[in-house]
Enzyme design. Structure first.
Site, mmCIF file in Angstrom:
data_model
loop_
_atom_site.group_PDB
_atom_site.id
_atom_site.type_symbol
_atom_site.label_atom_id
_atom_site.label_comp_id
_atom_site.label_asym_id
_atom_site.label_seq_id
_atom_site.Cartn_x
_atom_site.Cartn_y
_atom_site.Cartn_z
ATOM 1 C CB SER A 1 4.356 -1.521 12.196
ATOM 2 O OG SER A 1 3.856 -0.240 12.474
ATOM 3 C CG HIS B 1 -6.217 1.879 5.020
ATOM 4 N ND1 HIS B 1 -5.776 2.753 5.991
ATOM 5 C CD2 HIS B 1 -5.170 1.054 4.757
ATOM 6 C CE1 HIS B 1 -4.516 2.476 6.288
ATOM 7 N NE2 HIS B 1 -4.125 1.445 5.553
ATOM 8 N N GLY C 1 1.746 2.230 11.059
ATOM 9 C CA GLY C 1 2.742 3.302 11.035
ATOM 10 C C GLY C 1 3.380 3.616 12.377
ATOM 11 N N GLY D 1 2.506 -1.122 4.369
ATOM 12 C CA GLY D 1 2.486 0.294 3.991
ATOM 13 C C GLY D 1 3.893 0.817 3.800
ATOM 14 N N GLY D 2 4.395 1.538 4.824
ATOM 15 C CA GLY D 2 5.708 2.193 4.761
ATOM 16 C C GLY D 2 6.802 1.364 4.112
ATOM 17 C CG ASN E 1 -1.722 1.251 1.360
ATOM 18 O OD1 ASN E 1 -1.867 1.989 0.389
ATOM 19 N ND2 ASN E 1 -2.269 1.497 2.545
ATOM 20 C CD1 TRP E 2 3.985 1.439 -2.507
ATOM 21 C CD2 TRP E 2 4.170 2.643 -4.384
ATOM 22 N NE1 TRP E 2 5.047 0.940 -3.223
ATOM 23 C CE2 TRP E 2 5.180 1.663 -4.384
ATOM 24 C CE3 TRP E 2 4.086 3.499 -5.470
ATOM 25 C CZ2 TRP E 2 6.106 1.540 -5.425
ATOM 26 C CZ3 TRP E 2 4.998 3.372 -6.505
ATOM 27 C CH2 TRP E 2 5.999 2.405 -6.480
ATOM 28 C CE LYS E 3 0.477 3.626 4.829
ATOM 29 N NZ LYS E 3 -0.127 3.613 6.132
ATOM 30 C CD GLU F 1 -3.992 -2.597 7.295
ATOM 31 O OE1 GLU F 1 -2.891 -2.882 6.828
ATOM 32 O OE2 GLU F 1 -4.562 -1.528 7.081
ATOM 33 C CD GLU G 1 -3.199 5.481 6.569
ATOM 34 O OE1 GLU G 1 -3.212 5.555 5.326
ATOM 35 O OE2 GLU G 1 -2.228 5.033 7.213
HETATM 36 C C1 PEP Z 1 -1.193 0.172 5.801
HETATM 37 O O1 PEP Z 1 -1.106 1.259 5.229
HETATM 38 O O2 PEP Z 1 -2.147 -0.571 5.554
HETATM 39 C C2 PEP Z 1 -0.154 -0.204 6.751
HETATM 40 C C3 PEP Z 1 -0.238 -1.357 7.351
HETATM 41 O O3 PEP Z 1 0.859 0.707 6.949
HETATM 42 P P1 PEP Z 1 2.248 0.448 7.719
HETATM 43 O O4 PEP Z 1 2.808 -0.850 7.201
HETATM 44 O O5 PEP Z 1 3.094 1.613 7.353
HETATM 45 O O6 PEP Z 1 1.935 0.368 9.163
#
Ligand code: PEP
Length: 240
Positions: A201, A95, A170, A222-223, A6-8, A164, A97
């Protein structure tokens, strides 16, 4: 195992130059047959990314869609069939966010219905907040998100669940292995047979711990997915 990136809201055309590293790695990866890699970039990169990945089995998805499946006067929005038309095969829905900025369970339900109608596979995100975890109501929260999010959806074969926990996204924090195993077990029982991924994470260090949680079917990352080296490391270490 699914490895979903997930590049957000990160990435411009030049960012696609990093894809060749992942493609080269994956071409010769011994466990290739048991791995599915899916990139979910911002909408602006779906088409060019699909073109770059033409010779690869890596697939592309979107990060959200509008709840309306017809066209309309919704400035700035994109519906599921528009995503499909530029090459998306998957879409992330629910999600945290987006939930935290007003996306309701009802909107999520409409989005999932619309995505399925457009023949997109859905990565349906659910998870509890830190406050809910402290109150020990995680299962109740997840149950409600599943019930309302999947209301009147009979066929859930094209839905992957991404568990999640909001407090782990994050933050560098991940659930305790036993808690995670139990929660995934609970979701699978509740869903009757869906694949359940973990997100929050995930990185090249904690994958060494996460990989021993045997009922997880993959990760939403994500990150760490924006750095090809870290993303490759996560995939490799899952199998070491
Ligand atoms: C996500 O954006 O779904 C996610 C899990 O982000 P991160 O890995 O950065 O916590």
């Amino acid at each position: 195992m699914y490895f979903i990136a997930n590049w957000k809201m990160f990435g411009v055309l030049n960012s696609l130059n990093s894809l060749h590293k992942v493609m080269n790695f994956f071409k010769s990866f011994k466990k290739k047959k048991s791995v599915k890699i899916i990139y979910c970039p911002p909408n602006t990169l779906i088409r060019p990314m699909t073109k770059r990945l033409l010779k690869s089995t890596i697939e592309v998805g979107a990060q959200n869609c509008h709840e309306n499946d017809s066209y309309g006067a919704f400035t700035g929005s994109v519906n599921s069939s528009m995503l499909k038309s530029v090459g998306a095969k998957y879409v992330i829905i629910g999600h945290s966010e987006n939930r935290q900025f007003g996306e309701t369970n009802r909107m999520i339900n409409l989005k999932i219905k619309s995505a399925l109608k457009s023949n997109l596979k859905v990565i349906f995100c659910i998870g509890e907040t830190l406050q809910e975890k402290r109150k020990k109501i995680t299962k109740k929260v997840l149950s409600k998100q599943i019930k309302l999010g999947l209301n009147k959806i009979k066929d859930n074969r094209n839905i992957l669940i991404a568990y999640e926990p909001v407090w782990s996204i994050g933050t560098g924090l991940i659930p305790k292995p036993k808690d995670l195993f139990d929660t995934v077990y609970f979701i699978k029982k509740r869903m009757k047979s869906n694949k359940v991924l973990y997100g929050g994470s995930v990185n090249p260090k904690n994958i060494n711990q996460l990989k021993f949680i045997t009922n997880i079917d993959g990760y939403l990352i994500g990150g760490a997915s924006q750095d090809p080296k870290k993303f490759i490391d996560i995939i490799k270490k899952s199998y070491n």
